[in-house]
Design an enzyme around this catalytic site. Structure first.
Site, PDB file in Angstrom:
ATOM      1  N   ARG A 111      -6.027  -2.256  -0.317  1.00 49.70           N
ATOM      2  CA  ARG A 111      -5.968  -0.868  -1.437  1.00 49.70           C
ATOM      3  C   ARG A 111      -4.725  -1.506  -2.272  1.00 49.70           C
ATOM      4  O   ARG A 111      -3.765  -2.776  -2.568  1.00 49.70           O
ATOM      5  CB  ARG A 111      -4.544  -0.231  -0.105  1.00 49.70           C
TER       6      ARG A 111
ATOM      7  N   ARG B 296       0.877  -2.739  -3.266  1.00 48.58           N
ATOM      8  CA  ARG B 296       2.392  -2.663  -3.316  1.00 48.58           C
ATOM      9  C   ARG B 296       2.573  -3.880  -1.989  1.00 48.58           C
ATOM     10  O   ARG B 296       2.246  -4.359  -1.224  1.00 48.58           O
ATOM     11  CB  ARG B 296       2.563  -1.541  -2.027  1.00 48.58           C
TER      12      ARG B 296
ATOM     13  N   ARG C 228       9.277  12.620   9.124  1.00 49.35           N
ATOM     14  CA  ARG C 228       8.487  11.033   9.448  1.00 49.35           C
ATOM     15  C   ARG C 228       9.534  11.382  10.870  1.00 49.35           C
ATOM     16  O   ARG C 228       9.217  10.140  12.150  1.00 49.35           O
ATOM     17  CB  ARG C 228       8.995  10.046   8.784  1.00 49.35           C
TER      18      ARG C 228
ATOM     19  N   ARG D 155       5.091  -1.115  10.373  1.00 49.37           N
ATOM     20  CA  ARG D 155       5.170   0.756   9.611  1.00 49.37           C
ATOM     21  C   ARG D 155       3.794   1.590  10.841  1.00 49.37           C
ATOM     22  O   ARG D 155       4.435   2.676  10.912  1.00 49.37           O
ATOM     23  CB  ARG D 155       4.274   0.552   8.963  1.00 49.37           C
TER      24      ARG D 155
ATOM     25  N   LYS E 105      -3.953   9.339   3.851  1.00 55.06           N
ATOM     26  CA  LYS E 105      -3.075  10.903   3.908  1.00 55.06           C
ATOM     27  C   LYS E 105      -2.551  10.789   2.487  1.00 55.06           C
ATOM     28  O   LYS E 105      -2.516  11.809   1.388  1.00 55.06           O
ATOM     29  CB  LYS E 105      -2.157  10.837   4.867  1.00 55.06           C
TER      30      LYS E 105
END
Ligand code: AMP
Length: 220
Positions: free
Chosen positions: A127, A162, A88, A173, A13
């Protein structure tokens, strides 16, 4: 055009929102990026946010709603925004509607990226993001590698992972996302703005471009 991008962490996203923002010339507003910036600058807000983020939990609604409310009062948001990572919770979604309503605006479309957990975990673990804040390009060492390992193709800055992109935090998460997502999805479905997006091949290098194309098609 006021857009809320929905999708689990690692669903693509962020990348999709970034491309959509550049194609539409609208600001990309990512609450995660805003919190990371505060953490980096070691502000009081950053310290508070970090105490939640590092555990994979959500930052409390009142804190998050306030930073978004402030951001939506900026001049550059008057023609629309691409919201990424907000809302959220249903409470945040309701607060967002109220903020926009006060400006005579409303959410136009809510693309929901639908990707399996297996692909998400694989994507998050691989990532890497450009450390140059002005650039912030996102890569994946497996699915979308940079030309030179560890170096951004666009600006040449170092690529970093990250801190919350590790296996334990990801599971937490994803759990948090699914707990809250059902309510938000239903909320936007009721409003008739939900738009499910299933990239044909979510592991393809251009999966996010495909998602953007699908979103813009919906708007025609
Ligand atoms: P993201 O970059 O969107 O994955 O966000 C990173 C982390 O920031 C999340 O795991 C949350 O801890 C926090 N965060 C970002 N957006 C929100 C939000 N809308 N509400 C609460 N916490 C958030």
């Amino acid at each position: 055009m006021y857009v809320v991008m929905l999708g689990a962490p690692g669903s693509g996203k962020g990348t999709t929102a970034k491309i959509l923002a550049s194609k539409t010339n609208l600001p990309h507003i990512s609450t995660g990026d805003m919190f990371r910036e505060q953490i980096k600058n070691q502000t009081e807000l950053g310290k508070l946010a970090d105490s939640y983020i590092s555990k994979g939990n959500l930052v409390p609604d009142e804190v998050t709603i306030n930073i978004v409310k402030d951001r939506l009062s900026w001049e550059d948001t008057k023609n629309g925004v691409i919201l990424d990572g907000f809302p959220r919770t249903v409470e945040q979604a309701e607060a967002l509607d109220k903020i926009l309503e006060e400006q005579g605006k409303k959410i136009d479309i809510v693309p929901e990226l639908q990707i399996t957990d297996e692909i998400i975990i694989e994507r998050i673990l691989n990532r890497v993001t450009c450390s140059n804040k002005e650039c912030g390009e996102i890569y994946n060492t497996k699915f979308k590698p940079s030309k030179i390992e560890g170096v951004c193709d666009i600006c040449g800055a170092k690529l970093v992972s990250r801190v919350d992109d590790n296996r334990e935090t990801i599971k937490e998460r994803l759990k948090t996302y699914y707990q809250n997502a059902a309510g938000i999805i239903e909320y936007y479905k009721q409003k008739g703005v939900l738009c499910p997006i299933c990239p044909e091949d979510p592991t393809a290098e251009d999966a996010s471009e495909q998602a953007v194309k699908a979103i813009l098609e919906q708007r025609k």
